[in-house]
Design a protein around this motif. Structure first.
Motif: not given
Length: 406
Positions: A113-138
């Motif tokens: 994610p650090h290949g794009v400035p700010g992506l790791a800090e501000h975007a909801a990522q869609i790679s891992s199960p945990g990230q996708l569960h958190r996206l559901g909350e968002r």
């Protein structure tokens, strides 16, 4: 006669398919097979797109121990540290090195994610199960705000360097359907911005037309050839100087090789340089099926077909028989929109380009049923130590296509 030592690195589609295909192709007395993985389970990644919308995660995990033990495959739960191809040794974080006669590197790709400035800090990522569960909350918060009359803007971003953008398209279309069923879609603006020159560019013009029509019908604003340059908390910047404000940004991060192997031929992202049969350039005894190799299209069905071809090549070296299965690159997948499925079949060249006018795209509710049948079939096969693909044909999904087209 001593058994040939085959070592498979990885625990995903390419690794397990190679291992289970080999057990079906080679007499067990002539094969000593070892699988080295840093996790003790297989994750059926195509099913992750359902997690933000309430799908269960547990069925996507397959324990490896019973499946490998079934065929007396040696299991090593370890992290690979380096490969000595001159001495044919794999070094891990465990004490004992692992010797091999044939090596299969199927360690896959990893999000960066650090290949794009700010992506790791501000975007909801869609790679891992945990990230996708958190996206559901968002998503729940977006629907809550929309239901209380507060307009929302959700931006989906596919940056350069993404190995397979399919999940981003699926989640965007599923999100649209999910909002409609909650009667709040009219309060949510959805924008999809991709660095690709066409929607689903890797799989041909047919998929672009279908996705463009879906976006238009659903009122999703779609933008192509628009690389992201920076993601901030409330806005995202693009390389044409434009800026979009949003309440939520969902991003598929760039990818690179999960493991970098010093001394082995690789491109600038660490993907191993392979011949068409997926053996490494300059190394006849090392193969890299799936996402670890440099084939430009990285997708689960391609990983499985590459693995079967690699298993056939290794089996031929062990038995002395001619190779009976080559790698014929074809991307085959079903994109889920909740209300239907979109089947994509794209024969590719050896360079990973779609063969002109050979791609096929079909859509309808039956294809969604086929996708979920496949989501049960593949984990079931791996749970029993069996390859997903039979020795001939492309398995369940191809059979379903032939049946539904009759």
């Amino acid at each position: 006669m001593l058994a040939d030592r085959v070592v498979v690195l990885g625990g995903g589609f390419a690794a397990l398919e190679t291992a289970f295909q080999l057990t079906a192709m080679v007499d067990p007395n002539r094969l000593h097979l070892t699988v080295v993985s840093d996790r003790d389970h297989f994750l059926y990644r195509p099913g992750l797109v359902g997690l933000p919308f309430g799908a269960a995660e547990a069925p996507l995990h397959v324990p490896l121990s019973m499946a490998l033990d079934r065929w007396n495959i040696t299991r090593r739960l370890a992290c690979v540290e380096n490969v000595d191809t001159e001495r044919r040794i794999v070094h891990t974080n465990r004490v004992m090195p692992i010797h091999y006669d044939h090596l299969v590197i199927a360690t896959g790709a990893q999000a960066h994610p650090h290949g794009v400035p700010g992506l790791a800090e501000h975007a909801a990522q869609i790679s891992s199960p945990g990230q996708l569960h958190r996206l559901g909350e968002r998503f729940q918060w977006v629907a809550h705000n929309a239901g209380h009359g507060r307009p929302q803007h959700v931006l989906f971003v596919v940056p350069p360097g993404t190995v397979w953008p399919g999940p981003a398209y699926e989640i965007a279309l599923m999100f649209d359907t999910w909002l409609r069923r909650r009667t709040v879609r009219h309060q949510v603006r959805i924008t999809f911005a991709t660095a690709e020159r066409a929607f689903g560019e890797q799989l041909g013009a047919g998929l672009h037309r279908i996705l463009a029509d879906e976006f238009a019908t659903r009122g999703i604003t779609g933008e192509t050839d628009l690389p992201v340059t920076e993601i901030a908390e409330v806005h995202t910047c693009f390389d044409d100087g434009s800026k979009l404000h949003h309440d939520l940004v969902v991003a598929l991060p760039p990818h690179a090789a999960a493991l970098w192997h010093d001394g082995l031929p690789a491109d600038d992202r660490g993907f191993l340089t392979c011949r068409p049969d997926r053996s490494l350039v300059g190394r006849d005894d090392v193969f890299a099926p799936g996402d670890a190799g440099d084939f430009p299209v990285k997708q689960s069905f391609l990983a499985v077909t590459q693995a079967r071809a690699v298993a056939a090549a290794v089996a031929a070296r062990i038995t002395g028989r001619p190779v009976d299965t080559g790698f014929e690159p074809t991307a085959l997948c079903v994109l889920d929109t909740v209300d239907k499925g979109i089947l994509v079949e794209a024969p590719l060249t050896a360079e990973g380009l779609v063969r002109v006018d050979h791609d096929r795209v079909l859509s309808g509710p039956a294809w969604r049923a086929a996708k979920y049948a496949l989501a049960r079939y593949v984990p079931m096969r791996y749970r029993h130590g069996k390859p997903a693909l039979p020795r001939a044909g492309h398995g369940l999904l191809t059979a379903a296509r032939h049946f539904l087209e009759r």
